[in-house]
Motif scaffolding. Structure first.
Motif, PDB file in Angstrom:
ATOM      1  N   ALA A 296     -47.224 -78.523  -4.740  1.00  0.00           N
ATOM      2  CA  ALA A 296     -47.410 -77.172  -5.257  1.00  0.00           C
ATOM      3  C   ALA A 296     -47.026 -76.094  -4.232  1.00  0.00           C
ATOM      4  CB  ALA A 296     -48.875 -76.986  -5.678  1.00  0.00           C
ATOM      5  N   PRO A 297     -45.755 -75.911  -3.855  1.00  0.00           N
ATOM      6  CA  PRO A 297     -44.631 -76.707  -4.339  1.00  0.00           C
ATOM      7  C   PRO A 297     -44.344 -77.917  -3.456  1.00  0.00           C
ATOM      8  CG  PRO A 297     -43.805 -74.879  -3.066  1.00  0.00           C
ATOM      9  CD  PRO A 297     -45.314 -74.741  -3.061  1.00  0.00           C
ATOM     10  N   THR A 298     -45.135 -78.079  -2.356  1.00  0.00           N
ATOM     11  CA  THR A 298     -44.978 -79.228  -1.465  1.00  0.00           C
ATOM     12  C   THR A 298     -46.349 -79.827  -1.199  1.00  0.00           C
ATOM     13  OG1 THR A 298     -45.272 -77.975   0.598  1.00  0.00           O
ATOM     14  CG2 THR A 298     -43.025 -78.085  -0.321  1.00  0.00           C
ATOM     15  N   ASN A 299     -46.393 -80.978  -0.548  1.00  0.00           N
ATOM     16  CA  ASN A 299     -47.676 -81.573  -0.176  1.00  0.00           C
ATOM     17  C   ASN A 299     -48.284 -80.875   1.028  1.00  0.00           C
ATOM     18  OD1 ASN A 299     -46.998 -83.418  -2.170  1.00  0.00           O
ATOM     19  ND2 ASN A 299     -47.748 -85.176  -1.013  1.00  0.00           N
ATOM     20  N   ALA A 341     -33.630 -69.971  -1.266  1.00  0.00           N
ATOM     21  CA  ALA A 341     -33.948 -70.276   0.132  1.00  0.00           C
ATOM     22  C   ALA A 341     -34.267 -71.756   0.243  1.00  0.00           C
ATOM     23  CB  ALA A 341     -35.118 -69.397   0.611  1.00  0.00           C
ATOM     24  N   SER A 342     -35.513 -72.095   0.526  1.00  0.00           N
ATOM     25  CA  SER A 342     -35.896 -73.496   0.663  1.00  0.00           C
ATOM     26  C   SER A 342     -37.409 -73.603   0.657  1.00  0.00           C
ATOM     27  CB  SER A 342     -35.340 -74.086   1.961  1.00  0.00           C
ATOM     28  OG  SER A 342     -35.817 -75.410   2.159  1.00  0.00           O
ATOM     29  N   ILE A 343     -37.915 -74.743   0.193  1.00  0.00           N
ATOM     30  CA  ILE A 343     -39.339 -75.038   0.311  1.00  0.00           C
ATOM     31  C   ILE A 343     -39.540 -76.227   1.248  1.00  0.00           C
ATOM     32  CG2 ILE A 343     -39.981 -74.037  -1.916  1.00  0.00           C
ATOM     33  CD1 ILE A 343     -39.968 -76.872  -3.087  1.00  0.00           C
ATOM     34  N   SER A 344     -38.560 -76.480   2.085  1.00  0.00           N
ATOM     35  CA  SER A 344     -38.602 -77.607   3.011  1.00  0.00           C
ATOM     36  C   SER A 344     -38.925 -77.136   4.425  1.00  0.00           C
ATOM     37  CB  SER A 344     -37.248 -78.338   3.011  1.00  0.00           C
ATOM     38  OG  SER A 344     -37.168 -79.248   4.086  1.00  0.00           O
ATOM     39  N   GLY A 345     -40.023 -77.659   4.990  1.00  0.00           N
ATOM     40  CA  GLY A 345     -40.374 -77.317   6.367  1.00  0.00           C
ATOM     41  C   GLY A 345     -39.339 -77.804   7.354  1.00  0.00           C
ATOM     42  N   ALA A 346     -38.640 -78.887   7.025  1.00  0.00           N
ATOM     43  CA  ALA A 346     -37.602 -79.410   7.908  1.00  0.00           C
ATOM     44  C   ALA A 346     -36.364 -78.532   7.899  1.00  0.00           C
ATOM     45  CB  ALA A 346     -37.228 -80.829   7.485  1.00  0.00           C
ATOM     46  N   GLU A 347     -36.244 -77.676   6.909  1.00  0.00           N
ATOM     47  CA  GLU A 347     -35.063 -76.818   6.801  1.00  0.00           C
ATOM     48  C   GLU A 347     -35.323 -75.400   7.293  1.00  0.00           C
ATOM     49  OE1 GLU A 347     -31.457 -76.137   3.593  1.00  0.00           O
ATOM     50  OE2 GLU A 347     -33.459 -76.632   2.853  1.00  0.00           O
ATOM     51  N   GLY A 352     -41.382 -71.895   4.624  1.00  0.00           N
ATOM     52  CA  GLY A 352     -40.854 -72.404   3.369  1.00  0.00           C
ATOM     53  C   GLY A 352     -41.875 -73.200   2.572  1.00  0.00           C
ATOM     54  N   GLU A 353     -42.919 -73.674   3.218  1.00  0.00           N
ATOM     55  CA  GLU A 353     -43.946 -74.441   2.522  1.00  0.00           C
ATOM     56  C   GLU A 353     -45.187 -73.593   2.286  1.00  0.00           C
ATOM     57  OE1 GLU A 353     -44.548 -78.498   3.334  1.00  0.00           O
ATOM     58  OE2 GLU A 353     -42.653 -78.773   4.403  1.00  0.00           O
ATOM     59  N   ILE A 384     -45.255 -63.707   0.874  1.00  0.00           N
ATOM     60  CA  ILE A 384     -44.253 -64.319   1.742  1.00  0.00           C
ATOM     61  C   ILE A 384     -43.956 -63.455   2.959  1.00  0.00           C
ATOM     62  CG2 ILE A 384     -42.312 -63.388   0.375  1.00  0.00           C
ATOM     63  CD1 ILE A 384     -42.465 -66.625   2.536  1.00  0.00           C
ATOM     64  N   GLU A 385     -43.982 -62.136   2.795  1.00  0.00           N
ATOM     65  CA  GLU A 385     -43.633 -61.259   3.926  1.00  0.00           C
ATOM     66  C   GLU A 385     -44.499 -61.546   5.141  1.00  0.00           C
ATOM     67  OE1 GLU A 385     -43.779 -56.531   5.188  1.00  0.00           O
ATOM     68  OE2 GLU A 385     -43.575 -57.042   3.060  1.00  0.00           O
ATOM     69  N   HIS A 386     -45.757 -61.840   4.906  1.00  0.00           N
ATOM     70  CA  HIS A 386     -46.676 -62.027   6.024  1.00  0.00           C
ATOM     71  C   HIS A 386     -46.848 -63.492   6.413  1.00  0.00           C
ATOM     72  CE1 HIS A 386     -47.293 -57.770   5.945  1.00  0.00           C
ATOM     73  NE2 HIS A 386     -47.456 -57.848   4.634  1.00  0.00           N
ATOM     74  N   ASN A 387     -45.873 -64.292   6.007  1.00  0.00           N
ATOM     75  CA  ASN A 387     -45.735 -65.651   6.515  1.00  0.00           C
ATOM     76  C   ASN A 387     -44.348 -65.883   7.117  1.00  0.00           C
ATOM     77  OD1 ASN A 387     -48.159 -67.466   5.893  1.00  0.00           O
ATOM     78  ND2 ASN A 387     -47.892 -66.400   3.938  1.00  0.00           N
ATOM     79  N   LEU A 388     -43.534 -64.843   7.173  1.00  0.00           N
ATOM     80  CA  LEU A 388     -42.183 -64.976   7.717  1.00  0.00           C
ATOM     81  C   LEU A 388     -42.228 -65.451   9.170  1.00  0.00           C
ATOM     82  CD1 LEU A 388     -40.425 -61.789   6.263  1.00  0.00           C
ATOM     83  CD2 LEU A 388     -40.111 -64.176   5.541  1.00  0.00           C
ATOM     84  N   GLY A 389     -41.379 -66.398   9.487  1.00  0.00           N
ATOM     85  CA  GLY A 389     -41.299 -66.904  10.855  1.00  0.00           C
ATOM     86  C   GLY A 389     -42.270 -68.029  11.160  1.00  0.00           C
ATOM     87  N   LEU A 390     -43.061 -68.450  10.183  1.00  0.00           N
ATOM     88  CA  LEU A 390     -44.057 -69.495  10.415  1.00  0.00           C
ATOM     89  C   LEU A 390     -43.367 -70.823  10.710  1.00  0.00           C
ATOM     90  CD1 LEU A 390     -47.170 -69.706  10.353  1.00  0.00           C
ATOM     91  CD2 LEU A 390     -46.977 -70.433   7.975  1.00  0.00           C
TER      92      LEU A 390
END
Length: 465
Positions: A296-299, A341-347, A352-353, A384-390
Motif C-alpha cells: 500500500a503501495p509497498t510493503n 516517478a517511482s514507488i521503489s526505494g531502490a530507485e 518513493g515508498e 509528499i513535499e515534506h518527505n522529499l529527499g527521504l
C-alpha cells in the motif's frame, strides 16, 4: 497505460514488496512459463541470480526465500506465511525443490542462487535472471525480470523497465497527471473516487470493485490484529529489535478503561495519535515477521494507509462506503506516483515508498472528511513535499530500522496534511505534479548508497548487535 486501484493494493507476504513479493512473482512466472511450454520435465537444473539492491539486501528482505517458494509455484497472496520459513529450511537441507510444483530437481542455494552485492543490471536496481538447463547442461530458457516496486514485475522487453501492465483498456476518464485528474473531476462533476470507480468499471462490476476493496480492508485489519497478538518478544533477523505493538495495545486499552470508568473520558487531546502509532507499528512489525501484508503501495510503507484508515474508522466513522472512497482516492494518487516517478526505494529512496504512501493516505483521509478534489490534491502534495529527499537505509538490510517507526511518523504526518488542506480552499503554490516531478529528480540525483543498499546512512552508523 491503464491502471486499476487493485494494481496498487495487492495482498502479499512480508517483509518487502520489491524484494520479497516481486522475486516470488518473477520466479513463479519463470516456472509457469516453463510449464506452459512443456519444458519442466526436461529441466534438470535452474539457476537464479539477483543483482543490485536485490543482491545487496536480499538476505535481510527474504529475497532468497521468495525465489525458492516462487520456483515451486507459490503465489505471494496465497502462500502459507506461518510455515513458509520452515518450508524453505527443508528445501535448503534437502538441496532440492519441486519446480512449478510438479518436477523435483536438485537445487543448492549456495550454488544455484547467486546474490550479486556489487553488480547491477542496466534497466533497474532490482534485476534478476533465471535460467533453466537440461541434463546435458544446455540452456533451455533464460529470462530477465525487474521488480520495480510495490510487487510489480516486468521482463526484459519492458521499455525502460517501467511498464506496469500491458493494458490498453480505454478508460472513460483517463488521467496521467494531477492536473488531468482534477480536470476529469470537473468534467464528470464528481469526486476523485467517482472518477476512479467509473474507470474501475472497465474491468469489474461495481459490486466486485467494492468487494475487492473491502477485502483489502479486511486484510489490513487482520494484519493489525496479528501484529498485536504475536508472542515473540523480538523481531526475526538477528538484530533482536523489540516488538512493541502487543504491549502498547494492552497499555492503551488499560489507560482507556481507567479513564472511562464511572462515565469519565479521555482528556488527552492527542489520544488518537497513540492509536495511530500503534496501528502503524503493528502492521510493520507483522511485515518484518514475514506475515500477510497489503502492499500500500509497498510493503516497506504498508503501515501508513491502514493506520490512517483505522484512525478514521475508530475516531470518525466506520462506514464501508467511506472505506471504498478512501481507498479509491488513495489509489488515484498512487497511480500518479507509479506513472510519473517511482514507488521503489531502490530507485528513488524511501521518499518513493513512505513519501508516496503518506501522500496517498493524506488524500484518502481528506476525501472522506469532505474535502473537494482540489483540497484532496493539496493534501497529497503536502504529504509528499515534506518527505522529499527521504533516504532508504535499512539497518542490517532488514525492513525494521528505521522503517517501522518511519511508518508511524508518516501516518501522523498524513493526518496533519489532510487537516491542513481542509483549512484552505484547495489553492496552493506547489502542485502535486511539481512535487512528484521533484521526487523523481531528487531520486535520480541521490547516491546509490542511500537507495536500499544498506551502504549509507543509518545502515553504516548503527552497530548491529
Amino acid at each position: 497505460m491503464a491502471l486499476s486501484a487493485l494494481d496498487l493494493f495487492s495482498i502479499g507476504i512480508g517483509p518487502s514488496s520489491s524484494h520479497t513479493v516481486g522475486p516470488m512473482r518473477a520466479a513463479r512466472r519463470f516456472a509457469a512459463g516453463l510449464a506452459a511450454d512443456g519444458l519442466v520435465p526436461a529441466t534438470a537444473r535452474v539457476q537464479a541470480q539477483l543483482f543490485g539492491s536485490l543482491g545487496a539486501t536480499g538476505h535481510g528482505h527474504g529475497s532468497d526465500r521468495a525465489v525458492l517458494l516462487g520456483l515451486e509455484g507459490e503465489d505471494p497472496e496465497t502462500v502459507d506465511t506461518d510455515h513458509a520459513q520452515a518450508r524453505v529450511e527443508t528445501l535448503r537441507a534437502e538441496r532440492a525443490l519441486t519446480l512449478a510444483g510438479t518436477h523435483r530437481i536438485p537445487f543448492d542455494p549456495d550454488v544455484d542462487l547467486v546474490m550479486h552485492r556489487r553488480r547491477a543490471l542496466p534497466a533497474h536496481p532490482n534485476g534478476m535472471t533465471f535460467e533453466a538447463f537440461d541434463a546435458d547442461g544446455k540452456s533451455l530458457r533464460l529470462r530477465t525480470y525487474y521488480s520495480v516496486g510495490g510487487g510489480f514485475v516486468v521482463d526484459e522487453e519492458a521499455v525502460g523497465a517501467d511498464r506496469v501492465v500491458a493494458d490498453a483498456t480505454v478508460l472513460p476518464y483517463p488521467f496521467s497527471t494531477g492536473a488531468e485528474l482534477l480536470e476529469r473531476c470537473r468534467e464528470a462533476g464528481t469526486s476523485i473516487a467517482g472518477v476512479m470507480m467509473a474507470n474501475e468499471l472497465c474491468w469489474r462490476s461495481e459490486d466486485e470493485v467494492r468487494w475487492e476493496l473491502l477485502r483489502i480492508w479486511d486484510v489490513m485489519q487482520q494484519c493489525v490484529e496479528n501484529g498485536c497478538t504475536r508472542t515473540d518478544p523480538v523481531l526475526p533477523g538477528g538484530m533482536r529489535v523489540r516488538r512493541r505493538a502487543p504491549e502498547l495495545r494492552e497499555r492503551l486499552r488499560a489507560q482507556e478503561a481507567e479513564a472511562t470508568r464511572d462515565g469519565g473520558h479521555m482528556t488527552d487531546p492527542l489520544w488518537a495519535m497513540e492509536w495511530v502509532n500503534l496501528y502503524a507499528l503493528a502492521v510493520n512489525e507483522e511485515n518484518a515477521s514475514g506475515g500477510r501484508i497489503v502492499t500500500a503501495p509497498t510493503n516497506g510503507a504498508a503501515g501508513i494507509i491502514p493506520a490512517v484508515l483505522h484512525y478514521y474508522n475508530r475516531f470518525v466513522d466506520g462506514d464501508d462506503d467511506k472505506v471504498v472512497e478512501f481507498l479509491l482516492t488513495a489509489a488515484a494518487v498512487g497511480i500518479l506516483f507509479k506513472l510519473n516517478a517511482s514507488i521503489s526505494g531502490a530507485e528513488v529512496g524511501c521518499q518513493g515508498e513512505v513519501g508516496s504512501a503518506c501522500s496517498m493516505a493524506a488524500a484518502g483521509l481528506c476525501a472522506v472528511l469532505g474535502g473537494t478534489p482540489e483540497q484532496v490534491e493539496n493534501a497529497a502534495e503536502i504529504g509528499i513535499e515534506h518527505n522529499l529527499g527521504l533516504t532508504c537505509d535499512p539497518v542490517g538490510g532488514l525492513v525494521q530500522i528505521p522503517c517501522i517507526e518511519r511508518n508511524a511518523i508518516a501516518s501522523v504526518k498524513a493526518i496533519n496534511a489532510a487537516r491542513l488542506s481542509l483549512q484552505g480552499d484547495g489553492s496552493h503554490k506547489v502542485t502535486l505534479d511539481q512535487a512528484i516531478r521533484t521526487m523523481r529528480e531528487t531520486g535520480a540525483d541521490m547516491k546509490v548508497k542511500y537507495k536500499e543498499t544498506s551502504r549509507g546512512g543509518l545502515a553504516v552508523n548503527v552497530i548491529e548487535c
